[in-house]
Design an enzyme around this catalytic site. Structure first.
Site, PDB file in Angstrom:
ATOM      1  N   ASP A  70     -10.532  -6.527   0.000  1.00 39.99           N
ATOM      2  CA  ASP A  70      -9.923  -5.434   0.763  1.00 39.99           C
ATOM      3  C   ASP A  70      -9.340  -6.029   2.040  1.00 39.99           C
ATOM      4  OD1 ASP A  70     -10.300  -2.131   0.878  1.00 39.99           O
ATOM      5  OD2 ASP A  70      -9.986  -3.056   2.833  1.00 39.99           O
ATOM      6  N   HIS A 115     -14.804  -0.343   3.996  1.00 35.26           N
ATOM      7  CA  HIS A 115     -14.605   1.013   4.528  1.00 35.26           C
ATOM      8  C   HIS A 115     -15.797   1.923   4.279  1.00 35.26           C
ATOM      9  CE1 HIS A 115     -10.223   0.426   5.224  1.00 35.26           C
ATOM     10  NE2 HIS A 115     -10.317  -0.378   4.186  1.00 35.26           N
ATOM     11  N   SER A 166       0.798  -1.233   0.000  1.00 36.86           N
ATOM     12  CA  SER A 166       0.000   0.000   0.000  1.00 36.86           C
ATOM     13  C   SER A 166       0.828   1.279   0.000  1.00 36.86           C
ATOM     14  CB  SER A 166      -0.941  -0.004   1.211  1.00 36.86           C
ATOM     15  OG  SER A 166      -1.891  -1.038   1.094  1.00 36.86           O
ATOM     16  N   CYS A 195      -7.638   2.075   1.810  1.00 36.84           N
ATOM     17  CA  CYS A 195      -8.734   1.307   1.220  1.00 36.84           C
ATOM     18  C   CYS A 195      -8.294   0.691  -0.104  1.00 36.84           C
ATOM     19  CB  CYS A 195      -9.956   2.207   1.018  1.00 36.84           C
ATOM     20  SG  CYS A 195     -11.310   1.388   0.158  1.00 36.84           S
TER      21      CYS A 195
END
Length: 614
Positions: free
Chosen positions: A365, A371, A326, A384
């Protein structure tokens, strides 16, 4: 009837005799002329050439090895030193029985077979009256033991030599590197005039990349010899010039802080000054002690270093390639703003998974319950996945690859160290060329969250973070900060950078950087755990990189896996966010979560650097 016959014989005999006399005289005249011509050539035309050859038969030139330049950190702490050591050396022609002497010395000083083999190899490359090292570093006990029996070993003596040493050992093993004995392959490419009197050469790190100026300039000694080639007297001497001293931008105290902060985890910490590209920290853990390599590490010890699962010889900072996870999301956000005219307020609903149109496969996710509705800023802050699946799908892999290259993804950073890998940000063309396969839409999705084929080195990610901190201005990492020489030298890695790598609107930078600040300083940020007590503002992003793929019907947290199969933990950051002075990338191998493992490591490094150097 017999007389005329006798008369004819005498006539022909006299004529034959005269012809022979004439031929002999002619031959002598030609030979004499040739000799005179040759003498004229030797005395007049070839005088200088043959005088030089004659002089070379009795006058020799011997190189004088220079002392190697030292390496310091930014505060003047010595990282690579030259220390006086005592070596046991042999002059073969002065030893009555060399084999018997070596056998006695082996028993006296416990010499290894490797040392004896190395001695014999060096002996074969030198003349019999030249000194050949047998053991380069004697202990006080060995010196005392030999001194007692020295009269029984003619031709064997103890000499003083300056040898390299690395006082910080494993802390700088990958960045400073080490020197070791010159091997046969290197001898073929080296200038023999410069390296004949030198036994060691840089093998890795700064020692290797700056070898040309660390080595110095070789001096020369002109001496007269006898017919056996032994020196009689020194005629003239040109002193060698010592190697250049190097000052690194590295702070050894900060280096130790980063190394210790990794704790039980292997990994890497790279920190840069984003305004200049100076490398403040370059840690690859585990490290190794470079000192045994100087004299020749034992084979069994080297095999242990090579075969241990932790791979201490592997430079994770420059050669380790990992999915960035991420940590790519801030860069993806910029790509969305630039390439797809993403409205900063555009919202995507996250139910905990994402599906491509007309497909059943679920791209999950990290948060099973999802989310909810998120915009770009919230998607970065909460990390997210679904938002960035959707964004990557709309942009497309080829445009993404072209955009990410502006931040150095898939390219070498140009750091002044060798062995750096390029990493990878894939494209359709890359997969077709390398894998002979077509590109699938699902691969674009996982590339959008830094998984799949995407790979980076910690150095690449630190540089990308520095470019982000500079709002698009590029930097080229440099470990060597300054060169201190007593004569003019050419830096093999002149400083460059400063050009605009990514030209984006100011509001794009503001949106993404504000989101990264919220990662640390807001209640919903994934790195909020390090915000307690912070006296400066940090812009950061956590990352988790999967080591293996989890099937659709499995849940990662319910799997029983070994430590080596756990996710890698990432954290990137720069601080202070409003006027960055440090950009950092932290990788903890198999650390699990960037928020709980990697982020505190970065906090420890940033605290020391910013608070001790306000």
């Amino acid at each position: 009837m017999g007389r005329p016959f006798e008369f004819k014989n005498k006539f022909y005999e006299n004529r034959l005799f005269l012809n022979r006399i004439a031929a002999s005289v002619l031959f002598m005249l030609v030979a004499t002329a040739g000799l005179i011509v040759r003498l004229i050539y030797l005395q007049v035309m070839g005088h200088e050439h043959y005088t030089t050859l004659s002089r070379d038969n009795q006058v020799k030139i011997s190189p004088l090895a220079p002392s190697r330049g030292l390496i310091f950190d930014r505060n003047g702490e010595v990282l690579a030193d030259n220390t006086a050591t005592y070596s046991l050396e042999v002059i073969p022609e002065q030893v009555p029985n060399l084999n018997a002497t070596l056998a006695e010395l082996k028993q006296l000083l416990n010499l290894s077979d490797e040392e004896l083999s190395r001695f014999k190899a060096q002996k074969s490359q030198r003349k019999s009256f030249e000194s050949v090292p047998l053991r380069l570093e004697l202990t006080e006990e060995e010196i005392a033991r030999f001194a007692v029996k020295m009269p029984y070993f003619p031709g064997v003596e103890i000499r003083t030599r300056f040898m390299r040493s690395y006082p910080y050992g494993y802390l700088t093993s990958h960045v400073v590197g080490y020197v070791a004995r010159i091997n046969e392959a290197e001898l073929q490419s080296l200038d023999p005039a410069q390296y004949r009197g030198t036994y060691h050469i840089g093998k890795s790190g700064v020692e290797k990349t700056y070898e040309s100026i660390l080595h110095g300039k070789t001096g020369y000694e002109e001496y007269e010899t006898n017919v056996q080639g032994r020196a009689i007297q020194v005629l003239s001497t040109t002193d060698p010039l010592a190697g250049t001293d190097l000052y690194l931008s590295l702070d050894i105290r900060l280096q130790k802080t980063a190394f210790d902060a990794l704790g039980e985890f292997n990994g890497s910490v790279v920190a840069l000054d984003p305004s200049t590209g100076k490398v403040l920290v370059l840690v690859s853990k585990p490290g190794f002690d470079p000192n045994p390599f100087i004299h020749g590490i034992r084979k069994e010890d080297y095999d242990i270093l090579q075969n241990t699962p932790e791979r201490p010889l592997y430079d994770r900072a420059l050669r380790g390639v990992y999915p960035p996870g991420s940590t790519v999301k801030p860069f993806m956000g910029l790509a969305g703003l630039k390439l797809s005219d993403l409205n900063q307020g555009r919202r995507v609903f996250c139910p905990g998974y994402y599906r491509l149109p007309n497909a059943e496969h679920k791209y999950r996710d990290w948060r099973k319950q999802g989310h909810g509705s998120v915009d770009l800023k919230a998607a970065i802050t909460q990390s997210c996945d679904v938002f960035f699946y959707d964004l990557a799908h709309h942009i497309g892999i080829d445009q993404l690859q072209e955009f990410m290259q502006q931040f150095g993804f898939g390219k070498r950073t140009g750091v002044d160290l060798g062995g750096e890998k390029t990493g990878l940000f894939p494209s359709r063309e890359w997969k077709k060329k390398k894998r002979k396969q077509v590109w699938y839409p699902g691969e674009t999705l996982i590339a959008g969250i830094g998984q799949g084929y995407v790979q980076v080195t910690p150095m690449q990610l630190a540089r990308a973070t520095a470019i982000l901190a500079n709002r698009g201005r590029s930097v080229e990492p440099r470990v060597v900060d300054s060169i201190k020489a007593t004569y003019e030298v050419q830096n093999p890695y002149p400083r460059s950078g400063g050009e605009i790598a990514a030209d984006l609107k100011p509001e794009y930078w503001r949106t993404v950087i504000d989101a990264m600040i919220d990662v640390v300083h807001s209640q919903r940020g994934t790195a909020k755990g390090i915000s307690a007590g912070l006296s400066y503002t940090v812009a950061g992003k956590t990352g988790t990189a999967q080591v293996f793929t989890v099937r659709q019907d499995q849940e990662y947290k319910n799997l029983k896996i070994s430590k080596t199969m756990r996710d890698h933990a990432w954290f990137i950051a720069f601080a202070p966010a409003e006027s960055p002075r440090i950009a950092i990338a932290v990788l903890a191998e198999n650390g699990g979560h960037g928020s709980s493992v990697a982020a505190p490591i970065a906090r420890a490094v940033m605290d020391q650097y910013l608070l001790e150097n306000p």
